[in-house]
Motif scaffolding. Structure first.
Motif, PDB file in Angstrom:
ATOM      1  N   ILE A 179       0.827  -1.215   0.000  1.00  0.00           N
ATOM      2  CA  ILE A 179       0.000   0.000   0.000  1.00  0.00           C
ATOM      3  C   ILE A 179       0.861   1.265   0.000  1.00  0.00           C
ATOM      4  CG2 ILE A 179      -2.119  -0.982   0.959  1.00  0.00           C
ATOM      5  CD1 ILE A 179      -1.178  -0.202   3.722  1.00  0.00           C
ATOM      6  N   ASP A 180       2.170   1.084  -0.040  1.00  0.00           N
ATOM      7  CA  ASP A 180       3.102   2.218  -0.119  1.00  0.00           C
ATOM      8  C   ASP A 180       3.374   2.508  -1.600  1.00  0.00           C
ATOM      9  OD1 ASP A 180       5.379   3.818  -0.318  1.00  0.00           O
ATOM     10  OD2 ASP A 180       6.359   2.911   1.429  1.00  0.00           O
ATOM     11  N   GLU A 181       2.932   3.676  -2.053  1.00  0.00           N
ATOM     12  CA  GLU A 181       3.027   3.996  -3.480  1.00  0.00           C
ATOM     13  C   GLU A 181       4.474   3.994  -3.993  1.00  0.00           C
ATOM     14  OE1 GLU A 181       0.459   7.036  -6.211  1.00  0.00           O
ATOM     15  OE2 GLU A 181      -0.266   6.588  -4.185  1.00  0.00           O
ATOM     16  N   ARG A 182       5.396   4.354  -3.135  1.00  0.00           N
ATOM     17  CA  ARG A 182       6.809   4.366  -3.542  1.00  0.00           C
ATOM     18  C   ARG A 182       7.291   2.952  -3.863  1.00  0.00           C
ATOM     19  NH1 ARG A 182      11.256   3.294  -1.014  1.00  0.00           N
ATOM     20  NH2 ARG A 182      10.119   2.983   0.933  1.00  0.00           N
ATOM     21  N   VAL A 183       6.900   1.994  -3.018  1.00  0.00           N
ATOM     22  CA  VAL A 183       7.262   0.581  -3.244  1.00  0.00           C
ATOM     23  C   VAL A 183       6.638   0.087  -4.552  1.00  0.00           C
ATOM     24  CG1 VAL A 183       6.967  -1.787  -2.372  1.00  0.00           C
ATOM     25  CG2 VAL A 183       7.581   0.057  -0.791  1.00  0.00           C
ATOM     26  N   VAL A 184       5.369   0.449  -4.761  1.00  0.00           N
ATOM     27  CA  VAL A 184       4.661   0.043  -5.984  1.00  0.00           C
ATOM     28  C   VAL A 184       5.391   0.566  -7.224  1.00  0.00           C
ATOM     29  CG1 VAL A 184       2.522   0.335  -7.315  1.00  0.00           C
ATOM     30  CG2 VAL A 184       2.405  -0.163  -4.860  1.00  0.00           C
ATOM     31  N   ASN A 185       5.747   1.846  -7.195  1.00  0.00           N
ATOM     32  CA  ASN A 185       6.406   2.454  -8.363  1.00  0.00           C
ATOM     33  C   ASN A 185       7.795   1.879  -8.604  1.00  0.00           C
ATOM     34  OD1 ASN A 185       4.166   4.048  -8.840  1.00  0.00           O
ATOM     35  ND2 ASN A 185       4.939   5.762  -7.622  1.00  0.00           N
ATOM     36  N   GLU A 186       8.469   1.493  -7.541  1.00  0.00           N
ATOM     37  CA  GLU A 186       9.829   0.957  -7.680  1.00  0.00           C
ATOM     38  C   GLU A 186       9.853  -0.485  -8.177  1.00  0.00           C
ATOM     39  OE1 GLU A 186      12.559   1.179  -4.247  1.00  0.00           O
ATOM     40  OE2 GLU A 186      12.015   3.304  -4.136  1.00  0.00           O
ATOM     41  N   HIS A 187       8.837  -1.270  -7.823  1.00  0.00           N
ATOM     42  CA  HIS A 187       8.925  -2.715  -8.056  1.00  0.00           C
ATOM     43  C   HIS A 187       7.849  -3.292  -8.968  1.00  0.00           C
ATOM     44  CE1 HIS A 187      12.070  -3.219  -5.004  1.00  0.00           C
ATOM     45  NE2 HIS A 187      11.382  -2.393  -4.238  1.00  0.00           N
ATOM     46  N   HIS A 188       6.963  -2.447  -9.541  1.00  0.00           N
ATOM     47  CA  HIS A 188       5.826  -3.004 -10.297  1.00  0.00           C
ATOM     48  C   HIS A 188       6.264  -3.764 -11.546  1.00  0.00           C
ATOM     49  CE1 HIS A 188       5.646  -0.191 -13.759  1.00  0.00           C
ATOM     50  NE2 HIS A 188       6.213   0.637 -12.916  1.00  0.00           N
ATOM     51  N   GLN A 189       7.460  -3.467 -12.068  1.00  0.00           N
ATOM     52  CA  GLN A 189       7.895  -4.182 -13.276  1.00  0.00           C
ATOM     53  C   GLN A 189       8.351  -5.618 -12.978  1.00  0.00           C
ATOM     54  OE1 GLN A 189      10.308  -0.858 -14.290  1.00  0.00           O
ATOM     55  NE2 GLN A 189       9.334  -0.616 -16.282  1.00  0.00           N
ATOM     56  N   ASP A 190       8.553  -5.916 -11.703  1.00  0.00           N
ATOM     57  CA  ASP A 190       8.965  -7.265 -11.309  1.00  0.00           C
ATOM     58  C   ASP A 190       7.817  -8.132 -10.801  1.00  0.00           C
ATOM     59  OD1 ASP A 190      11.722  -7.318 -11.818  1.00  0.00           O
ATOM     60  OD2 ASP A 190      12.127  -6.102 -10.031  1.00  0.00           O
ATOM     61  N   TYR A 191       6.711  -7.487 -10.389  1.00  0.00           N
ATOM     62  CA  TYR A 191       5.658  -8.228  -9.684  1.00  0.00           C
ATOM     63  C   TYR A 191       4.258  -7.868 -10.203  1.00  0.00           C
ATOM     64  CZ  TYR A 191       9.486  -9.259  -6.530  1.00  0.00           C
ATOM     65  OH  TYR A 191      10.688  -9.693  -6.016  1.00  0.00           O
ATOM     66  N   ILE A 192       3.534  -8.894 -10.638  1.00  0.00           N
ATOM     67  CA  ILE A 192       2.182  -8.690 -11.175  1.00  0.00           C
ATOM     68  C   ILE A 192       1.261  -8.063 -10.126  1.00  0.00           C
ATOM     69  CG2 ILE A 192       0.090  -9.916 -11.942  1.00  0.00           C
ATOM     70  CD1 ILE A 192       1.759 -11.854 -13.421  1.00  0.00           C
ATOM     71  N   PHE A 193       1.432  -8.468  -8.870  1.00  0.00           N
ATOM     72  CA  PHE A 193       0.594  -7.949  -7.782  1.00  0.00           C
ATOM     73  C   PHE A 193       0.724  -6.423  -7.709  1.00  0.00           C
ATOM     74  CE2 PHE A 193      -1.569  -9.389  -3.792  1.00  0.00           C
ATOM     75  CZ  PHE A 193      -1.727  -8.162  -3.177  1.00  0.00           C
ATOM     76  N   LEU A 194       1.960  -5.940  -7.705  1.00  0.00           N
ATOM     77  CA  LEU A 194       2.184  -4.494  -7.583  1.00  0.00           C
ATOM     78  C   LEU A 194       1.720  -3.756  -8.836  1.00  0.00           C
ATOM     79  CD1 LEU A 194       5.660  -4.284  -5.787  1.00  0.00           C
ATOM     80  CD2 LEU A 194       3.365  -4.304  -4.790  1.00  0.00           C
TER      81      LEU A 194
END
Length: 322
Positions: A239-254
């Motif tokens: 739920i941390d937008e920074r984590v989502v933006n940093e890792h979304h290319q590696d993880y379908i969930f994000l």
């Protein structure tokens, strides 16, 4: 009803002798609530759930950017999805009074109806060409409903069924597991999101804030499996937008969370309450197990979803082999 001779929940590499195969145009078999027992006892349910869980196990702890084989069949499936994407570009929304459910979607869908068999034939090996009419039905069912101009988890399930059928005829194999989720399903998600945005599709049977997501479910199952035993990222981090933006290319969930953040406004806890609750679960393996239980209960055991599911020879309504 004819059967294929490959009704046991076999691995994708087991192929039935060609002589035993009589393909059937899939049709609805669940017409009232008491029929749901037939579905849960069916070979189709066993094969479908087996397929979902096999892929769930296959992607465990792996990133989208990890190395894996990309077979010719996978490349052909990506071409098929690229064609669907291109048709969206060629079919712009029309001016209409209502904001949602743009009627241009029906024009796009009619193109798929006409071309589906040819698209599937191009994916299948020549000796399996007879399966194209049966398998094409699941492709047509996987992109939304042209009458209501909506899309939901039942349509997503039809795409998983489409991929499962390709495994059952041997077009996709065990070695394709990662590519099925990371390449094919991920590309399917991109095309569905583009459809949802372009034609302002309604969520089919959405429970709004009390549902997991307006449109999808499987990316959260397979996506949570990707995170199992991750050294640093825990459920509370998504739920941390920074984590989502940093890792979304590696993880379908994000990547799915990122799409929700783009489409919805206001506090996450308000617009996606179920996902917010999941962020409090202590481990990804618990999240994954919980989502599988929820998927069975909220999607596969709900009559409004399963009444639309179609059964043929590859996904049979016949009782599962004990």
């Amino acid at each position: 009803m004819a059967e294929t001779g490959e009704q046991s929940a076999s691995s994708p590499e087991d192929e039935a002798p060609e002589a035993a195969t009589t393909y059937i145009i899939p049709k609805k078999e669940i017409s009232m609530v008491p029929d749901m027992g037939k579905w849960k006892r069916s070979q189709a349910y066993a094969d479908y759930m087996g397929f979902i869980l096999t892929l769930n196990e296959g992607v465990k702890g792996k990133k989208l950017t990890s190395d894996y084989d990309v077979s010719e069949t996978v490349e052909k499936l990506l071409d098929l999805l690229a064609t669907l994407d291109q048709w969206i570009n060629e079919t712009p929304p029309v001016d209409q009074p209502s904001r949602f459910g743009n009627k241009a979607y029906r024009t796009w869908f009619s193109k798929l109806e006409q071309e589906a068999e040819a698209l599937v034939s191009a994916v299948l090996p020549a000796e399996k060409a007879a399966a194209a009419p049966e398998i094409a039905v699941y492709l047509k069912e996987s992109v939304g409903n042209p009458t209501r101009i909506d899309y939901g988890t039942g349509h997503e399930a039809a795409f998983a069924a489409f991929l499962c059928c390709l495994c059952k005829v041997g077009a996709l194999r065990i070695s394709d597991q990662l590519a099925i989720v990371f390449k094919v399903f991920n590309r399917y998600l991109q095309v569905m999101r583009k459809l949802q945005r372009t034609y302002r599709m309604e969520p089919a049977g959405s429970q709004g804030v009390w549902g997991l997501d307006d449109f999808q479910f499987l990316p959260f199952i397979w996506g949570s499996s990707q995170f199992i035993d991750h050294p640093t990222l825990e459920p509370r981090h998504f739920i941390d937008e920074r984590v989502v933006n940093e890792h979304h290319q590696d993880y379908i969930f994000l990547d799915s969370i990122r799409f929700i953040n783009e489409m919805k406004t206001g506090p996450f806890a308000e617009h996606s309450n179920q996902l917010w609750n999941i962020s409090a679960v202590p481990s990804w393996s618990k999240v994954n197990q919980g989502l599988i239980r929820m998927y069975k209960a909220e999607c596969l055991e709900k009559f409004p979803v399963i009444q639309h599911f179609k059964f043929g020879s590859l996904l049979s309504i016949q009782p599962a082999n004990p």
